[in-house]
Enzyme design. Sequence first.
Site, PDB file in Angstrom:
ATOM      1  N   SER A 102       0.831  -1.200   0.000  1.00  0.00           N
ATOM      2  CA  SER A 102       0.000   0.000   0.000  1.00  0.00           C
ATOM      3  C   SER A 102       0.875   1.263   0.000  1.00  0.00           C
ATOM      4  O   SER A 102       1.593   1.498  -0.968  1.00  0.00           O
ATOM      5  CB  SER A 102      -0.961  -0.049   1.197  1.00  0.00           C
ATOM      6  OG  SER A 102      -1.959   0.935   1.119  1.00  0.00           O
ATOM      7  N   ASP A 152     -10.116  -4.404  -5.268  1.00  0.00           N
ATOM      8  CA  ASP A 152      -9.462  -3.418  -4.412  1.00  0.00           C
ATOM      9  C   ASP A 152     -10.076  -2.042  -4.678  1.00  0.00           C
ATOM     10  O   ASP A 152      -9.954  -1.506  -5.782  1.00  0.00           O
ATOM     11  CB  ASP A 152      -7.957  -3.398  -4.714  1.00  0.00           C
ATOM     12  CG  ASP A 152      -7.163  -2.597  -3.694  1.00  0.00           C
ATOM     13  OD1 ASP A 152      -7.722  -1.634  -3.131  1.00  0.00           O
ATOM     14  OD2 ASP A 152      -5.986  -2.928  -3.475  1.00  0.00           O
ATOM     15  N   HIS A 183      -8.244  -4.704  -0.630  1.00  0.00           N
ATOM     16  CA  HIS A 183      -6.975  -4.052  -0.314  1.00  0.00           C
ATOM     17  C   HIS A 183      -6.297  -4.728   0.872  1.00  0.00           C
ATOM     18  O   HIS A 183      -6.156  -4.153   1.957  1.00  0.00           O
ATOM     19  CB  HIS A 183      -7.229  -2.570  -0.016  1.00  0.00           C
ATOM     20  CG  HIS A 183      -5.983  -1.733  -0.054  1.00  0.00           C
ATOM     21  ND1 HIS A 183      -5.288  -1.481  -1.222  1.00  0.00           N
ATOM     22  CD2 HIS A 183      -5.297  -1.088   0.924  1.00  0.00           C
ATOM     23  CE1 HIS A 183      -4.249  -0.720  -0.957  1.00  0.00           C
ATOM     24  NE2 HIS A 183      -4.228  -0.480   0.338  1.00  0.00           N
TER      25      HIS A 183
END
Length: 201
Positions: A102, A152, A183
């Site tokens: 991320s 996601d 995610h």
Amino acid sequence: MKHIFKQGSDPGAPVLVLLHGTGGNEHDLLPLVDMLSPESSVLGVRGNVLENGMPRFFRRLAEGVFDEEDLVLRTKELNDFLDEAAREYGLQRDRMIAVGFSNGANIAASLLFHYEHALWGAALFHPMVPLRGKALPELTGIPVFIGAGKNDPLCTVSETEELQSLLEGAGAEVTLHWDNQGHQLSKREMYAASDWLDNRF
């Protein structure tokens, strides 16, 4: 930068640079090392920016909207830190592989976008395009793994494919792995990243 260092058992193995997601720290991705490259030396790095008390590697203006000026500054900060850590711990600077999730994947991608010799390779889990409208450096032959989720909400399919296209346009050798999750990391993408690392390095 606040970090931890663990000496690996094989000096010839790649050095793994672990870069956490928002709210994480330098310890977060350590469990991945045994799966990816257990003999490697490891640098776990904590981002220097706080967002509502949560560590990040660079500021954002809103979810999905990066503070580009801060991104450039923090990317240089991380690149300089990797230079210093290589000297301090006797590491081969040209054998560092970023492993980022991320926000950590975004700063790793930004290293590739800004510095030709910043990384030997990168495993990017759920990354976004860090910066648009920038000419990338020469990345010929640099292996990049992208782990992405088709569901996601933060890193959409089109965003992921755009990042792949930009990196490949600069010469990087991109391996894109899709899963159906959102995610978060999945075991399937971890196994895929492990195979990628074994085959490439």
